[in-house]
Structures are given as C-alpha cells and as structure tokens.
Design an enzyme around this catalytic site. Structure first.
Site, PDB file in Angstrom:
ATOM      1  N   GLU A  16       0.486  -1.033   0.305  1.00 17.01           N
ATOM      2  CA  GLU A  16      -0.138   0.177  -0.267  1.00 17.01           C
ATOM      3  C   GLU A  16       0.772   1.225   0.355  1.00 17.01           C
ATOM      4  O   GLU A  16       0.838   1.867  -0.584  1.00 17.01           O
ATOM      5  CB  GLU A  16      -0.929   0.219   1.388  1.00 17.01           C
ATOM      6  CG  GLU A  16      -1.625  -1.474   0.503  1.00 17.01           C
ATOM      7  CD  GLU A  16      -1.822  -2.332   2.254  1.00 17.01           C
ATOM      8  OE1 GLU A  16      -2.406  -3.171   2.461  1.00 17.01           O
ATOM      9  OE2 GLU A  16      -0.044  -2.313   1.905  1.00 17.01           O
TER      10      GLU A  16
ATOM     11  N   ALA B  72      12.394 -36.393  -8.595  1.00 15.40           N
ATOM     12  CA  ALA B  72      12.119 -36.957  -9.631  1.00 15.40           C
ATOM     13  C   ALA B  72      12.052 -38.436  -9.511  1.00 15.40           C
ATOM     14  O   ALA B  72      13.115 -39.141  -8.495  1.00 15.40           O
ATOM     15  CB  ALA B  72      13.452 -36.244 -10.842  1.00 15.40           C
TER      16      ALA B  72
ATOM     17  N   TRP C 118      21.027 -37.626 -12.426  1.00 14.21           N
ATOM     18  CA  TRP C 118      19.927 -37.088 -13.283  1.00 14.21           C
ATOM     19  C   TRP C 118      19.053 -37.548 -13.294  1.00 14.21           C
ATOM     20  O   TRP C 118      19.734 -38.316 -14.416  1.00 14.21           O
ATOM     21  CB  TRP C 118      20.445 -35.632 -13.959  1.00 14.21           C
ATOM     22  CG  TRP C 118      20.856 -34.886 -13.085  1.00 14.21           C
ATOM     23  CD1 TRP C 118      22.454 -34.665 -13.232  1.00 14.21           C
ATOM     24  CD2 TRP C 118      20.818 -34.149 -12.022  1.00 14.21           C
ATOM     25  NE1 TRP C 118      22.967 -33.779 -12.424  1.00 14.21           N
ATOM     26  CE2 TRP C 118      22.201 -33.132 -11.708  1.00 14.21           C
ATOM     27  CE3 TRP C 118      19.849 -33.371 -11.656  1.00 14.21           C
ATOM     28  CZ2 TRP C 118      22.401 -32.123 -11.390  1.00 14.21           C
ATOM     29  CZ3 TRP C 118      20.064 -32.710 -10.686  1.00 14.21           C
ATOM     30  CH2 TRP C 118      21.379 -31.813  -9.632  1.00 14.21           C
TER      31      TRP C 118
ATOM     32  N   ARG D 126      13.466 -22.939  -5.545  1.00 13.29           N
ATOM     33  CA  ARG D 126      13.858 -22.657  -4.826  1.00 13.29           C
ATOM     34  C   ARG D 126      14.267 -20.926  -4.695  1.00 13.29           C
ATOM     35  O   ARG D 126      14.197 -19.906  -3.524  1.00 13.29           O
ATOM     36  CB  ARG D 126      15.696 -22.808  -5.176  1.00 13.29           C
ATOM     37  CG  ARG D 126      16.019 -24.626  -4.979  1.00 13.29           C
ATOM     38  CD  ARG D 126      17.192 -24.958  -4.859  1.00 13.29           C
ATOM     39  NE  ARG D 126      17.242 -26.708  -5.266  1.00 13.29           N
ATOM     40  CZ  ARG D 126      18.727 -27.391  -5.672  1.00 13.29           C
ATOM     41  NH1 ARG D 126      19.260 -26.434  -6.004  1.00 13.29           N
ATOM     42  NH2 ARG D 126      18.337 -28.595  -5.243  1.00 13.29           N
TER      43      ARG D 126
ATOM     44  N   THR E 243      21.199 -38.125   1.390  1.00 14.05           N
ATOM     45  CA  THR E 243      20.794 -36.907   0.324  1.00 14.05           C
ATOM     46  C   THR E 243      22.657 -35.908   0.395  1.00 14.05           C
ATOM     47  O   THR E 243      23.617 -35.907  -0.675  1.00 14.05           O
ATOM     48  CB  THR E 243      20.226 -35.977   0.185  1.00 14.05           C
ATOM     49  OG1 THR E 243      19.103 -37.089  -0.174  1.00 14.05           O
ATOM     50  CG2 THR E 243      20.181 -35.206  -0.960  1.00 14.05           C
TER      51      THR E 243
ATOM     52  N   ASP F 149      24.948 -37.514  -2.888  1.00 11.87           N
ATOM     53  CA  ASP F 149      25.314 -36.593  -3.774  1.00 11.87           C
ATOM     54  C   ASP F 149      26.270 -34.482  -3.245  1.00 11.87           C
ATOM     55  O   ASP F 149      26.167 -34.320  -4.219  1.00 11.87           O
ATOM     56  CB  ASP F 149      23.479 -35.971  -3.866  1.00 11.87           C
ATOM     57  CG  ASP F 149      22.671 -37.368  -4.137  1.00 11.87           C
ATOM     58  OD1 ASP F 149      23.385 -37.619  -4.729  1.00 11.87           O
ATOM     59  OD2 ASP F 149      21.159 -36.830  -4.184  1.00 11.87           O
TER      60      ASP F 149
ATOM     61  N   LEU G 225      22.358 -27.246  -2.874  1.00  8.16           N
ATOM     62  CA  LEU G 225      21.019 -26.635  -2.596  1.00  8.16           C
ATOM     63  C   LEU G 225      21.345 -24.487  -2.551  1.00  8.16           C
ATOM     64  O   LEU G 225      20.339 -24.222  -1.856  1.00  8.16           O
ATOM     65  CB  LEU G 225      20.631 -27.142  -1.439  1.00  8.16           C
ATOM     66  CG  LEU G 225      20.692 -28.649  -1.078  1.00  8.16           C
ATOM     67  CD1 LEU G 225      20.546 -28.851   0.882  1.00  8.16           C
ATOM     68  CD2 LEU G 225      20.051 -28.735  -1.662  1.00  8.16           C
TER      69      LEU G 225
ATOM     70  N   GLU H 185      13.440 -31.746  -0.224  1.00  5.05           N
ATOM     71  CA  GLU H 185      14.035 -32.370  -1.988  1.00  5.05           C
ATOM     72  C   GLU H 185      14.822 -33.727  -1.030  1.00  5.05           C
ATOM     73  O   GLU H 185      16.326 -33.928  -1.800  1.00  5.05           O
ATOM     74  CB  GLU H 185      15.468 -31.290  -1.806  1.00  5.05           C
ATOM     75  CG  GLU H 185      14.823 -29.816  -3.355  1.00  5.05           C
ATOM     76  CD  GLU H 185      15.163 -29.968  -4.369  1.00  5.05           C
ATOM     77  OE1 GLU H 185      16.728 -29.705  -4.052  1.00  5.05           O
ATOM     78  OE2 GLU H 185      14.947 -28.128  -4.168  1.00  5.05           O
TER      79      GLU H 185
ATOM     80  N   SER I 117       8.649 -40.299   5.368  1.00  4.08           N
ATOM     81  CA  SER I 117       8.153 -39.643   6.884  1.00  4.08           C
ATOM     82  C   SER I 117       7.523 -38.554   6.447  1.00  4.08           C
ATOM     83  O   SER I 117       6.564 -37.983   7.330  1.00  4.08           O
ATOM     84  CB  SER I 117       9.498 -39.237   7.226  1.00  4.08           C
ATOM     85  OG  SER I 117      10.338 -37.998   6.875  1.00  4.08           O
TER      86      SER I 117
END
Length: 348
Positions: free
Chosen positions: A55, A159, A178, A192, A204, A208, A212, A291, A299
């Site tokens: 505003e 994925a 991938w 993200r 992860t 990997d 992130l 992710e 979970s």
C-alpha cells in the site's frame, strides 16, 4: 462499479504481487493498485523484509496525491493495523482519505484479523471484502499456513523414472544421478528462489553432495535445512559453505562455531517430522521444499505434513533402484517440460 471491474483490478494486484515472492519472507507478498476515474494511477507490491508494504509503495507511486481522495485502492490482503517494521497501512490510507478500499481476503494474523477493515470503516471509508478471495487465499497460502497451522508451507519435490525409481541402488560417484532434464532442473532453481528454505536428509548430502542453491536462476538462496542426527557429515561438503545459511537438525547438544551454521536439537525417538516443523516455525521459516531422498519425503507424507507435491517423471528407466515415495492427494495439473512430465498434487 461492477464486480467484473473489481475483479479486473484485483487480478492486476495478484499479477504484480508475484514480483515479491521469495524476497518478502516472512511477510506476505501483497499487491496493490490505485484507481482514479477508471485510470490506474499507482501500483506497488511488498518490498523486501523490513521495507515498505504494498500500500505504501502504491501510494508513493501516485504523482498527484490530491487524486487519492477520490480514488479506490485494491489490495490482495487486508491492510495491517499494527506497528511492525513499518507503521500501519490502514492509518496511511485513512491519512490520505482514500475513498474506497477493495480487499481480496482478510488477514488471519491475530495482530490484524479484521482490525484493519474496522479502522477503515470507522474513518468513513467504503470497504469491499472478498473480491477474487479464492485466488488471493491461494496466492498468500504460505503466509496463511504459518498463521493458521503454526508451521511452514511444505512442498515435496522429487524426480522419478518412468518405471518408478527415485534413485539407483548403487552409485559410483558422490554427485546426483539426474533423472529430469536440464529445463526441469532450471525450473527447480526458480522454485528455490521463491521459497524460504530447502530441506534434505543425511544420505542425500552424503551421497550427492548438493549445493542446494539458486545457480540457474536469479534470486536469493534458500536457507538450507539438513537432518544430521549424529553430526556425521563432513564439514567439507557443499552444504557447509558460505553460499547460504544452514540449519542442522541433530540429536546432539551443540553450539555453533560459525555465523553461517546453526544447530537445532530435537529428540529422534518420536515425532521427528513434527519437531522439525516446530524448529522451522520457531525460526520464522515461511515455506520449505523437501528435496531429500525417499525416506525423508515419505516421513512427511506418512504423518500428513505436506501441502503440495511436485513430481517430475523423466524419460529414463533404471533396471532396479530405490522406489519413489507413495503419495495420494488431489490432482492439480500435469504438464510437459520437453521429455519430462511434471505432476502437481495437493494435500486434500
């Protein structure tokens, strides 16, 4: 003015409000439009946290403020009536004697919750509430989830292959395998930039070594949330670098020796997901993308703590692998991104 005309300008509010998504957190990204004599004379959306509300920006954009006394201001969310980082927007509207206020949806924040509308009406301003209410509630879903459920808005993302695997059983290198294509990966980076935080589990990070961060899009990096029960992850991993703030959820009572790393202790014997949500709420995190791997994703699904799932189905198959999570919900949409399929499911 007809309801269709009101909806036309509220739609414009929603359009410009999208410009603030990702930068206003933990505040909502509000859109405002000022109309005078069927002409838009001012527009604004919420500035980055600590800056002006929509505003204020809309009013400041009006070159001739004398027009405001005969103007209508459209706003996606009820103007605030309390002092926070900035003065109350309802008071500013009253000060400028704006004739009409059209509101998309009421703010459920206990500090506002109708008080802004009440203040405007007491000042003799004509107030209309509920124009494109459903669309405004959807736009402000992150904010309302925090206010009403005392937890962040939770987005599940993964994925999977055409034959239903989320990862191979055996990996040869410490980097992601991938499944989705490069266009889908870029879209994930856009997501993200729009959310407050991103959460992954220990495996992860270990297998990997993800960053992130937002690398293929413009915007702020999300806060990284890492579950590391026994603090076994190496500090050489990418999630511990200075690219973004990181919160480690652990069972260990540990104080941080870094400005970039924060430790949050929980009890892993029960209610783990619920405790994680409590930690995120305490840290004023408005939204989070999960992710992680199958165990982490499932979970959240199993205790029904999720709001939407974004699932890529890639044009690949694994001979064997880790099964994708099992999820049921309300089907929202399905679209193609080159050779990938993107399915959106809401928790109904």
């Amino acid at each position: 003015m007809s309801i269709l005309q009101h909806e036309k300008y509220m739609q414009r509010c929603l359009q410009i409000a999208k410009n603030g998504i990702g930068s206003t957190k933990p505040n909502p990204s509000v859109g405002a439009v000022i109309l005078w004599n069927d002409l838009i004379v001012g527009e604004g959306y919420t500035s980055s946290y600590g800056g002006n509300h929509a505003e204020v920006n809309a009013i400041n954009s009006v070159k001739d403020t004398s027009l405001l006394k005969e103007a209508t201001i459209y706003v996606t969310l009820e103007p605030c009536a309390h002092v926070g980082k900035t003065p109350p927007c309802a008071d500013l509207i009253v000060k400028h004697q704006i004739k009409n206020v059209v509101i998309g949806c009421v703010d459920t924040n206990s500090l506002v919750a109708g008080k802004g509308i009440e203040r405007l009406k007491k000042a003799g301003i004509n107030v209309i509430v509920g124009v494109l209410e459903k669309e405004c509630l959807e736009h402000h879903k992150r904010f309302f989830t925090v206010q009403n459920k005392k937890r962040p808005y939770i987005i599940l993302k993964w994925a999977e292959t055409k034959n239903g695997f989320i990862a191979p059983l055996i990996k040869e290198e410490q980097k992601p395998v991938w499944i989705s294509n490069s266009y889908s990966q870029q879209l994930v980076h856009k997501w993200r930039s729009e959310e407050h935080a991103i959460l992954v589990g220990t495996n992860t990070v270990k297998h990997d070594n993800p960053s992130l961060t937002v690398r293929s899009w413009e915007g702020e990096n999300p806060i990284r949330i890492v579950i590391d029960k026994e603090l076994k992850l190496s500090k050489d991993l990418s999630v511990f670098n200075d690219d973004a703030a990181t919160i480690i959820i652990t069972e260990v009572d540990k104080y941080s020796d870094s400005q970039n790393i924060q430790y949050e202790q929980i009890n892993f014997s029960s209610r783990v997901v619920e405790q994680i949500c409590e930690v995120l709420y305490k840290n004023e995190i408005q939204s989070v993308i999960i992710e992680g791997g199958r165990k982490t994703l499932q979970s959240f699904i199993d205790v029904n703590l999720w709001d939407e799932a974004r699932i890529f189905i890639g044009d690949k198959e694994f001979e064997n692998g880790v099964d994708a999570p099992i999820i049921f919900g309300k089907y929202i949409s399905e679209s193609n991104i080159k050779n990938d399929v993107l399915k959106i499911i809401a928790n109904d």
